[in-house]
Design an enzyme around this catalytic site. Structure first.
Site, PDB file in Angstrom:
ATOM      1  N   ILE A  36       0.821  -1.228   0.000  1.00 30.57           N
ATOM      2  CA  ILE A  36       0.000   0.000   0.000  1.00 30.57           C
ATOM      3  C   ILE A  36       0.851   1.273   0.000  1.00 30.57           C
ATOM      4  O   ILE A  36       0.389   2.312  -0.470  1.00 30.57           O
ATOM      5  CB  ILE A  36      -1.002  -0.004   1.186  1.00 30.57           C
ATOM      6  N   ASP A  59       1.490  -0.883   9.298  1.00 35.17           N
ATOM      7  CA  ASP A  59       1.939   0.230  10.138  1.00 35.17           C
ATOM      8  C   ASP A  59       3.452   0.438   9.997  1.00 35.17           C
ATOM      9  O   ASP A  59       3.928   1.565   9.754  1.00 35.17           O
ATOM     10  CB  ASP A  59       1.581  -0.123  11.593  1.00 35.17           C
ATOM     11  N   GLY A 148      -4.288  -9.052   9.865  1.00 34.16           N
ATOM     12  CA  GLY A 148      -2.926  -9.555  10.077  1.00 34.16           C
ATOM     13  C   GLY A 148      -2.756  -9.948  11.535  1.00 34.16           C
ATOM     14  O   GLY A 148      -3.376 -10.898  12.025  1.00 34.16           O
TER      15      GLY A 148
HETATM   16  N1  APR Z   1       0.610  -3.252   2.126  1.00 32.86           N
HETATM   17  C1  APR Z   1      -0.635  -3.788   2.120  1.00 32.86           C
HETATM   18  N2  APR Z   1      -1.041  -4.724   2.987  1.00 32.86           N
HETATM   19  C2  APR Z   1      -0.146  -5.163   3.906  1.00 32.86           C
HETATM   20  C3  APR Z   1       1.179  -4.656   3.978  1.00 32.86           C
HETATM   21  C4  APR Z   1       1.535  -3.656   3.033  1.00 32.86           C
HETATM   22  N3  APR Z   1       2.762  -3.126   3.024  1.00 32.86           N
HETATM   23  N4  APR Z   1       1.805  -5.281   5.016  1.00 32.86           N
HETATM   24  C5  APR Z   1       0.925  -6.147   5.550  1.00 32.86           C
HETATM   25  N5  APR Z   1      -0.252  -6.096   4.883  1.00 32.86           N
HETATM   26  C6  APR Z   1      -1.511  -6.825   5.111  1.00 32.86           C
HETATM   27  C7  APR Z   1      -1.454  -8.053   5.987  1.00 32.86           C
HETATM   28  O1  APR Z   1      -1.144  -9.186   5.187  1.00 32.86           O
HETATM   29  C8  APR Z   1      -2.873  -8.111   6.521  1.00 32.86           C
HETATM   30  O2  APR Z   1      -3.747  -8.762   5.592  1.00 32.86           O
HETATM   31  O3  APR Z   1      -2.372  -5.939   5.838  1.00 32.86           O
HETATM   32  C9  APR Z   1      -3.313  -6.670   6.614  1.00 32.86           C
HETATM   33  C10 APR Z   1      -3.362  -6.090   8.017  1.00 32.86           C
HETATM   34  O4  APR Z   1      -2.294  -6.622   8.779  1.00 32.86           O
HETATM   35  P1  APR Z   1      -1.533  -5.831   9.933  1.00 32.86           P
HETATM   36  O5  APR Z   1      -0.649  -4.804   9.356  1.00 32.86           O
HETATM   37  O6  APR Z   1      -0.927  -6.850  10.842  1.00 32.86           O
HETATM   38  O7  APR Z   1      -2.716  -5.015  10.703  1.00 32.86           O
HETATM   39  P2  APR Z   1      -3.791  -5.492  11.803  1.00 32.86           P
HETATM   40  O8  APR Z   1      -4.161  -6.908  11.684  1.00 32.86           O
HETATM   41  O9  APR Z   1      -4.880  -4.453  11.737  1.00 32.86           O
HETATM   42  O10 APR Z   1      -3.032  -5.339  13.168  1.00 32.86           O
HETATM   43  C11 APR Z   1      -2.721  -4.059  13.668  1.00 32.86           C
HETATM   44  O11 APR Z   1      -0.412  -4.555  13.853  1.00 32.86           O
HETATM   45  O12 APR Z   1       1.694  -3.738  13.595  1.00 32.86           O
HETATM   46  C12 APR Z   1       0.619  -3.645  14.252  1.00 32.86           C
HETATM   47  O13 APR Z   1       0.682  -1.363  14.954  1.00 32.86           O
HETATM   48  C13 APR Z   1      -0.119  -2.340  14.343  1.00 32.86           C
HETATM   49  O14 APR Z   1      -0.666  -3.067  16.517  1.00 32.86           O
HETATM   50  C14 APR Z   1      -1.186  -2.850  15.228  1.00 32.86           C
HETATM   51  C15 APR Z   1      -1.543  -4.180  14.601  1.00 32.86           C
END
Ligand code: APR
Length: 200
Positions: A36, A59, A148
């Site tokens: 993203i 993030d 994620g």
């Molecule tokens: N671009 C798009 N999608 C991504 C990327 C990226 N660069 N990196 C990971 N993803 C996908 C993952 O595969 C997942 O399907 O984004 C989705 C959300 O995953 P997470 O980033 O782990 O977010 P979430 O499940 O909402 O958890 C939030 O994770 O790192 C921490 O600070 C954040 O504590 C919070 C938690």
């Protein structure tokens, strides 16, 4: 030859066909596979935590690519409001990213689906779309929030995300023209492609 739905989904043609949803107002939802942080859009959405403290996944990628300015803005927001409640979102600039804004949305941690998770997840998407309207954002990129580290089952999260965004884009007064879901990896992309087929 008779084809099963699974086979059809696995073919490139079908996936391509279901990549874009258009409504009668000319708004669209499109799906892309990838990172993203590379998306050119007015705003991109971060999957953040309530402490707005950064982390891994989306993030981590956003803060790495966007540079320290984003965290400096979050520090100021934290001083003002403390934590960002689950189901809501705050806006910052986008630092070195090509977007104008990052909306930091806090999705629910998935337990079993009966602890308000669906409504909290839906609320995240609505909060981001409200921030978008306030800022005149025309194109916005979403990751699959909560799917994620937070463990939300992808199929259910996809249905909720697409339903909320489509319902917003169906409002005549919306300034948002396009929402792009950026999915990390082909399996996630295919789940969204299948769910997008069910959106009207
Ligand atoms: N671009 C798009 N999608 C991504 C990327 C990226 N660069 N990196 C990971 N993803 C996908 C993952 O595969 C997942 O399907 O984004 C989705 C959300 O995953 P997470 O980033 O782990 O977010 P979430 O499940 O909402 O958890 C939030 O994770 O790192 C921490 O600070 C954040 O504590 C919070 C938690």
């Amino acid at each position: 030859m008779k084809t099963s739905p699974l086979w059809r989904l696995a073919t490139e043609q079908i996936v391509m066909d279901s990549m874009v949803w258009n409504n009668s107002l000319g708004r669209r939802i499109s799906l892309r596979e990838g990172d993203i942080t590379r998306l050119a859009a007015d705003a991109i959405v971060n999957a953040a935590n309530s402490a707005l403290a950064g982390g891994g996944g989306v993030d981590g990628a956003i803060h790495r690519a966007g540079g320290p300015e984003i965290m400096r803005e979050l520090d100021a927001i934290r001083r003002r409001i403390g934590r960002c409640p689950t189901g809501s979102a705050v806006a910052t600039g986008a630092g070195n990213l090509s977007a104008k804004f990052v909306f930091h949305a806090v999705g629910p941690v998935y337990r079993d689906g009966s602890h308000g998770e669906p409504e909290l997840l839906a609320s995240c998407y609505r909060a981001c779309l409200e921030l978008a309207e306030e800022r005149g954002v025309r194109t916005i990129g979403f990751p699959a929030i909560s799917t994620g580290v937070y463990g939300y089952p992808l199929e259910e999260a996809a249905r909720i995300a697409l339903r909320e965004v489509a319902s917003h884009l169906n409002r005549p007064e919306s300034a948002v023209e396009e929402a792009v879901f950026v999915l990390f990896g082909k399996p996630a992309y295919q789940v969204y492609a299948a769910a997008l087929g069910g959106i009207h």
